[in-house]
Design a protein around this motif. Sequence first.
Motif, PDB file in Angstrom:
ATOM      1  N   LEU A 159       0.833  -1.204   0.000  1.00 24.37           N
ATOM      2  CA  LEU A 159       0.000   0.000   0.000  1.00 24.37           C
ATOM      3  C   LEU A 159       0.868   1.254   0.000  1.00 24.37           C
ATOM      4  O   LEU A 159       0.615   2.203  -0.754  1.00 24.37           O
ATOM      5  CB  LEU A 159      -0.942  -0.013   1.206  1.00 24.37           C
ATOM      6  N   LEU A 160       1.905   1.258   0.832  1.00 21.39           N
ATOM      7  CA  LEU A 160       2.827   2.406   0.858  1.00 21.39           C
ATOM      8  C   LEU A 160       3.448   2.646  -0.508  1.00 21.39           C
ATOM      9  O   LEU A 160       3.528   3.785  -0.971  1.00 21.39           O
ATOM     10  CB  LEU A 160       3.930   2.173   1.888  1.00 21.39           C
ATOM     11  N   LYS A 161       3.877   1.578  -1.147  1.00 20.63           N
ATOM     12  CA  LYS A 161       4.501   1.724  -2.469  1.00 20.63           C
ATOM     13  C   LYS A 161       3.507   2.273  -3.490  1.00 20.63           C
ATOM     14  O   LYS A 161       3.878   3.054  -4.350  1.00 20.63           O
ATOM     15  CB  LYS A 161       5.072   0.387  -2.925  1.00 20.63           C
ATOM     16  N   ARG A 162       2.264   1.868  -3.389  1.00 21.73           N
ATOM     17  CA  ARG A 162       1.262   2.305  -4.362  1.00 21.73           C
ATOM     18  C   ARG A 162       0.905   3.783  -4.193  1.00 21.73           C
ATOM     19  O   ARG A 162       0.698   4.487  -5.176  1.00 21.73           O
ATOM     20  CB  ARG A 162      -0.004   1.470  -4.253  1.00 21.73           C
ATOM     21  N   ILE A 163       0.818   4.262  -2.944  1.00 21.97           N
ATOM     22  CA  ILE A 163       0.328   5.634  -2.740  1.00 21.97           C
ATOM     23  C   ILE A 163       1.427   6.678  -2.618  1.00 21.97           C
ATOM     24  O   ILE A 163       1.152   7.870  -2.695  1.00 21.97           O
ATOM     25  CB  ILE A 163      -0.610   5.725  -1.521  1.00 21.97           C
ATOM     26  N   THR A 164       2.685   6.245  -2.423  1.00 19.01           N
ATOM     27  CA  THR A 164       3.777   7.209  -2.298  1.00 19.01           C
ATOM     28  C   THR A 164       3.876   8.034  -3.573  1.00 19.01           C
ATOM     29  O   THR A 164       3.884   7.496  -4.673  1.00 19.01           O
ATOM     30  CB  THR A 164       5.108   6.484  -2.008  1.00 19.01           C
ATOM     31  N   GLY A 165       3.920   9.320  -3.402  1.00 16.58           N
ATOM     32  CA  GLY A 165       4.006  10.233  -4.534  1.00 16.58           C
ATOM     33  C   GLY A 165       2.649  10.732  -5.026  1.00 16.58           C
ATOM     34  O   GLY A 165       2.593  11.614  -5.874  1.00 16.58           O
ATOM     35  N   ILE A 166       1.567  10.179  -4.492  1.00 13.99           N
ATOM     36  CA  ILE A 166       0.237  10.649  -4.881  1.00 13.99           C
ATOM     37  C   ILE A 166      -0.204  11.664  -3.833  1.00 13.99           C
ATOM     38  O   ILE A 166      -0.382  11.327  -2.661  1.00 13.99           O
ATOM     39  CB  ILE A 166      -0.768   9.476  -4.982  1.00 13.99           C
ATOM     40  N   LYS A 167      -0.344  12.884  -4.260  1.00 15.56           N
ATOM     41  CA  LYS A 167      -0.573  14.006  -3.358  1.00 15.56           C
ATOM     42  C   LYS A 167      -1.771  13.810  -2.421  1.00 15.56           C
ATOM     43  O   LYS A 167      -1.686  14.101  -1.236  1.00 15.56           O
ATOM     44  CB  LYS A 167      -0.745  15.283  -4.177  1.00 15.56           C
TER      45      LYS A 167
END
Length: 191
Positions: free
Chosen positions: A76-84
């Motif tokens: 989950l962290l990898k998927r949402i990192t960088g999404i404001k």
Amino acid sequence: LLVDPAEVSTLRARLTLELKETEAVIRGVAPTLNLASPKQRAAFLHGAPPDGLGLPLVARTAKGAPSTNQDSLDRLLKRITGIKKYAGAIPIIHALFHRSRLSTILSRYLDLPIDRDGRVRPRLRMYGAATGRWSYTDPAIHQYPAECRSMFVAAPGHLLVSADYSQIEARIFAWIVGLHAMLQAFRDGGD
């Protein structure tokens, strides 16, 4: 392996304190969340605001429920990192991941079957892993996290050595078939 009971106690106390501090961070964001309930953690992570964070679902359990285990939190962290729009959720996911790791260490790795002489004697399984590698049971010391290694000590007058056979299969293969460029990369500290 000789076990230092004082180090086990110190480790347990330190990790218990760290767990309480991590849970306090989570409670600051979600005061009514039952941290022991995977169902409530999933509802908090994936439910719609204001009760939930509205995060995307990345994995399900074998029974089809949303998964909140360490692997799922990492994904989950990898998927949402960088999404404001998800930036505010990242610290709480880190805290939930850390809480899960600490809970696992405290419940699984610190209660050792120590013999009267202060040693733990795991059973070696020569072909215990699906990969054909050696493994241990009772306890599975090959799975112990780095935080727990300090509790294993050498007997007086002896030395305990830790070795990591990093990429051993690739190194042996390169030597057998004579892959000089790969051998040189290993000599130079390459990957």
